[in-house]
Every structure is written in structure tokens, then in C-alpha cells.
Design an enzyme around this catalytic site. Structure first.
Site, PDB file in Angstrom:
ATOM      1  N   TYR A 264       0.834  -1.206   0.000  1.00 39.67           N
ATOM      2  CA  TYR A 264       0.000   0.000   0.000  1.00 39.67           C
ATOM      3  C   TYR A 264       0.862   1.246   0.000  1.00 39.67           C
ATOM      4  O   TYR A 264       2.074   1.182   0.205  1.00 39.67           O
ATOM      5  CB  TYR A 264      -0.968  -0.017   1.190  1.00 39.67           C
ATOM      6  CG  TYR A 264      -0.356   0.317   2.543  1.00 39.67           C
ATOM      7  CD1 TYR A 264       0.482  -0.573   3.201  1.00 39.67           C
ATOM      8  CD2 TYR A 264      -0.629   1.530   3.171  1.00 39.67           C
ATOM      9  CE1 TYR A 264       1.027  -0.271   4.444  1.00 39.67           C
ATOM     10  CE2 TYR A 264      -0.106   1.844   4.421  1.00 39.67           C
ATOM     11  CZ  TYR A 264       0.719   0.943   5.047  1.00 39.67           C
ATOM     12  OH  TYR A 264       1.255   1.244   6.275  1.00 39.67           O
TER      13      TYR A 264
ATOM     14  N   ARG B  52       8.334   4.126  -4.596  1.00 38.77           N
ATOM     15  CA  ARG B  52       8.376   3.137  -3.516  1.00 38.77           C
ATOM     16  C   ARG B  52       7.379   2.008  -3.780  1.00 38.77           C
ATOM     17  O   ARG B  52       7.655   0.837  -3.480  1.00 38.77           O
ATOM     18  CB  ARG B  52       8.097   3.786  -2.159  1.00 38.77           C
ATOM     19  CG  ARG B  52       8.280   2.786  -1.006  1.00 38.77           C
ATOM     20  CD  ARG B  52       8.172   3.424   0.355  1.00 38.77           C
ATOM     21  NE  ARG B  52       6.870   4.028   0.554  1.00 38.77           N
ATOM     22  CZ  ARG B  52       6.572   4.834   1.575  1.00 38.77           C
ATOM     23  NH1 ARG B  52       7.489   5.146   2.479  1.00 38.77           N
ATOM     24  NH2 ARG B  52       5.364   5.351   1.695  1.00 38.77           N
TER      25      ARG B  52
ATOM     26  N   ARG C 207      -7.864 -20.997  -1.764  1.00 38.75           N
ATOM     27  CA  ARG C 207      -6.760 -20.598  -0.894  1.00 38.75           C
ATOM     28  C   ARG C 207      -5.586 -21.526  -1.144  1.00 38.75           C
ATOM     29  O   ARG C 207      -5.747 -22.750  -1.160  1.00 38.75           O
ATOM     30  CB  ARG C 207      -7.197 -20.685   0.573  1.00 38.75           C
ATOM     31  CG  ARG C 207      -6.098 -20.344   1.567  1.00 38.75           C
ATOM     32  CD  ARG C 207      -6.635 -20.350   2.988  1.00 38.75           C
ATOM     33  NE  ARG C 207      -5.622 -19.965   3.961  1.00 38.75           N
ATOM     34  CZ  ARG C 207      -4.828 -20.822   4.619  1.00 38.75           C
ATOM     35  NH1 ARG C 207      -4.916 -22.128   4.390  1.00 38.75           N
ATOM     36  NH2 ARG C 207      -3.946 -20.380   5.483  1.00 38.75           N
TER      37      ARG C 207
ATOM     38  N   LYS D 168       6.431  -2.029   1.939  1.00 35.05           N
ATOM     39  CA  LYS D 168       5.238  -1.448   2.581  1.00 35.05           C
ATOM     40  C   LYS D 168       4.041  -2.388   2.407  1.00 35.05           C
ATOM     41  O   LYS D 168       3.168  -2.162   1.571  1.00 35.05           O
ATOM     42  CB  LYS D 168       4.955  -0.055   2.003  1.00 35.05           C
ATOM     43  CG  LYS D 168       4.042   0.791   2.878  1.00 35.05           C
ATOM     44  CD  LYS D 168       4.121   2.251   2.494  1.00 35.05           C
ATOM     45  CE  LYS D 168       3.116   3.125   3.220  1.00 35.05           C
ATOM     46  NZ  LYS D 168       3.228   3.120   4.675  1.00 35.05           N
TER      47      LYS D 168
HETATM   48  N1  PDD Z   1       2.649   4.946   7.361  1.00 32.58           N
HETATM   49  N2  PDD Z   1       7.299   3.727   9.025  1.00 32.58           N
HETATM   50  C1  PDD Z   1       6.183   2.990   8.994  1.00 32.58           C
HETATM   51  C2  PDD Z   1       6.165   1.675   9.689  1.00 32.58           C
HETATM   52  C3  PDD Z   1       5.042   3.476   8.316  1.00 32.58           C
HETATM   53  O1  PDD Z   1       3.925   2.743   8.286  1.00 32.58           O
HETATM   54  C4  PDD Z   1       5.098   4.755   7.682  1.00 32.58           C
HETATM   55  C5  PDD Z   1       3.928   5.330   6.924  1.00 32.58           C
HETATM   56  C6  PDD Z   1       6.297   5.495   7.763  1.00 32.58           C
HETATM   57  C7  PDD Z   1       6.459   6.842   7.113  1.00 32.58           C
HETATM   58  O2  PDD Z   1       6.493   6.753   5.712  1.00 32.58           O
HETATM   59  P1  PDD Z   1       5.998   7.952   4.789  1.00 32.58           P
HETATM   60  O3  PDD Z   1       6.757   9.159   5.204  1.00 32.58           O
HETATM   61  O4  PDD Z   1       6.324   7.515   3.417  1.00 32.58           O
HETATM   62  O5  PDD Z   1       4.503   8.125   5.049  1.00 32.58           O
HETATM   63  C8  PDD Z   1       7.379   4.933   8.431  1.00 32.58           C
HETATM   64  C9  PDD Z   1       1.484   5.401   6.642  1.00 32.58           C
HETATM   65  C10 PDD Z   1       1.296   6.883   6.689  1.00 32.58           C
HETATM   66  C11 PDD Z   1       0.268   4.637   7.139  1.00 32.58           C
HETATM   67  O6  PDD Z   1       0.412   3.452   7.366  1.00 32.58           O
HETATM   68  O7  PDD Z   1      -0.817   5.213   7.274  1.00 32.58           O
END
Ligand code: PDD
Length: 286
Positions: A32, A51, A100, A150
């Protein structure tokens, strides 16, 4: 009612549905991105698109959409939902095979699922929490070894937020081998004198898009930046601390566990960085 995007269609949110066999649902097999919107424009779209591609590549997952089309979908959702300030959430999963199975489905027959929706947050930039500063608790980091991807496996971060809430805090910083990795959904920083200290990039943390921008702006403003591990003890004795993410921008931290930082209110560096970040990001928004 929101208009959302699902696999090429713009739909009312209550008409958008995904299969029970979707691997995002069954196995958290998805990635995501969260992109913020200020003044009806996208902040750092390019960084998020890059990313996203990296996360997909690391999981051997197909990207169902070109960068140009992705930008178009983001903009169309902002327009249709009249978002001035808020976020766009994007998720791509490995799709829905008809059963699954741990083995990845054949990408020729099972296409990825792509979903985007908006989150309207008027006042996101003027968040009063930035004036007050936040409290964090420390918890063990028991997540997996590829935190640089992510993925949507957010159960532990979610549990961490609940532990914080229970303790009367706003968030949790995660600790591994005594060193702070990051916040549950943000990157973590401390300030000593004029020096900004944050963990270096590796598989141990998410490579924050806000982090990259903030460190660039800090260096341009002649602030000293040191990318290295820091312990939770060092953090508790720091002059200031803060977090960064797409939804909080730069947010001061004024308490870690029982340790109050400085005067217990935001110091000099974090609020200044927040101001620079918001100004510069607004200028570069598309
Ligand atoms: N989260 N570290 C983690 C574990 C994160 O989930 C996030 C972002 C960040 C910061 O990344 P960025 O600057 O690219 O948003 C660091 C998003 C905002 C979320 O899960 O809502």
C-alpha cells in the site's frame, strides 16, 4: 458517499467489493501507499509511486497500472470527492485466485487487485497536536525482517497503537536490540543540540517518503543530520524528538515512556522543520 477506484472503475464506496479469495484478505499479500493532499494537490506523488514499484518488485508482484495512469486516478479521486486536505490510500494485492493456496497464483490468470480511496481530513496541516507535541511509549519490535516493503500486514503496528492508547499515550516507538527502529506508522528522530539523529535506511525500517524530504530540507537549511542507530535511553535524554509520515508530516514528541523531553512542549527544531516541510511540499505539490 465517497467515490472509490477498484480495478479500473470509479464506484460508490458501497458498490466496490473484493473476492473472499483475495490474497490481500487471506494472506496480507499486498502492498500500500498513503499520499497526502494539501490545497487539493498531491504531496510527493513521485516518491510514493517509486516506492510502490519497489515494494511490488520485492514481492514479485505485477504492477497493474502505469505511473501516468496512477497519477490520473489520484487526481480524479481528489476531484470527485472534493478533497482539499486529506489522504489517498492505495492498495495492490496479488489478486483473487479461485481457492486458498500458499503458492503464488499464476500471474497470467490471476490479476492484481487495485483499490484507491480518499480520506477527507480538513485541518490536517493545522493539526493542534503539532502545538502540543505527542507522547510515545516504547515497545518491542517483533515485526518481520522486511520492514522496508510497505505491506498491509499491519497487525502488530495496530496492536502497538492500542498499547499506546491503553497507556494514555499517542503512539509507540519500537525497539530492537536496544535501538529504536521506528514508530508504528512513522519514522523516528531525536535532536541533540543542533543535530538531527535518525536510524539509517535498511531492511529494518520503512524508507519514509516524508523522511527523505525532511532530511533534504534539513540539510538545505544547514542543519546537521546524522543517520545512525540510537538507543531508547539516548532518546529519553534528547533535547527534542519527532516523527514523520505522510499523514502527520513532522510531529514533535514531548514524552517517551516516563521521560519528559526538554520543557515538555515542542522545542525549536521540530516545529521549524514542520514549517519548512509544509511550505516546500505545498510549493512542489502536483
Ligand atoms: N505509514 N514507518 C512505517 C512503519 C510506516 O507505516 C510509515 C507510513 C512510515 C512513514 O512513511 P511515509 O513518510 O512515506 O509516510 C514509516 C502510513 C502513513 C500509514 O500506514 O498510514
Amino acid at each position: 458517499m465517497r467515490t472509490v477506484y477498484l480495478n479500473g472503475d470509479y464506484l460508490p464506496e458501497n458498490e466496490a467489493s473484493v473476492s473472499i479469495f483475495d490474497r490481500g484478505f487471506l494472506m496480507a499479500d499486498g502492498v500500500y501507499e498513503v499520499t497526502s493532499v494539501l490545497d487539493g494537490k498531491l504531496i510527493d506523488f513521485d516518491g510514493h509511486a517509486v516506492r510502490l514499484q519497489r515494494s511490488l518488485g520485492a514481492l514479485d508482484m505485477q504492477n497493474p497500472i502505469s505511473k501516468e495512469d496512477l497519477l490520473e486516478v489520484h487526481r480524479e479521486l481528489v476531484r470527485l470527492n472534493e478533497i482539499e486536505e486529506g489522504m489517498i490510500y492505495l492498495q495492490i494485492t496479488r489478486g483473487a485466485p479461485n481457492d486458498r493456496d500458499f503458492v503464488f497464483p499464476d500471474p497470467d490468470t490471476t490479476k492484481p487487485t487495485i483499490v484507491l480511496f480518499t480520506q477527507n481530513k480538513p485541518g490536517l496541516a493545522d493539526n493542534p497536536a503539532a502545538q502540543k507535541g505527542m507522547k510515545v511509549i516504547s515497545i518491542n519490535d517483533i515485526r518481520w525482517g522486511r520492514r522496508d516493503i510497505k505491506t498491509v500486514q499491519l497487525l502488530y503496528p495496530s496492536m502497538g497503537k492500542m498499547m499506546a492508547k491503553k497507556a494514555g499515550a499517542d503512539d509507540a516507538w519500537m525497539i530492537e536490540d536496544g535501538f529504536v527502529t521506528e514508530g508504528t506508522s512513522n519514522n523516528a528522530y531525536i535532536v541533540k543540540g543542533n543535530k538531527i539523529i535518525t536510524r539509517a535506511l535498511s531492511n529494518d525500517i520503512l524508507h519514509g517518503i516524508t523522511r527523505a524530504a525532511v532530511l533534504r530540507f534539513a540539510r538545505e537549511a544547514q542543519m546537521e543530520v546524522e543517520e545512525r542507530n540510537f538507543t531508547i535511553e539516548e532518546a529519553k535524554e534528547a533535547d527534542e524528538a519527532f516523527i514523520t509520515s505522510a499523514s502527520t508530516f513532522v510531529m514533535p514528541v514531548v514524552q517517551i515512556d516516563d521521560a519528559v523531553l526538554g520543557q515538555g512542549v515542542p522545542g525549536r527544531v521540530a516545529p521549524r522543520l514542520r514549517e519548512i516541510y509544509l511550505d516546500e511540499s505545498r510549493k512542489a505539490a502536483i
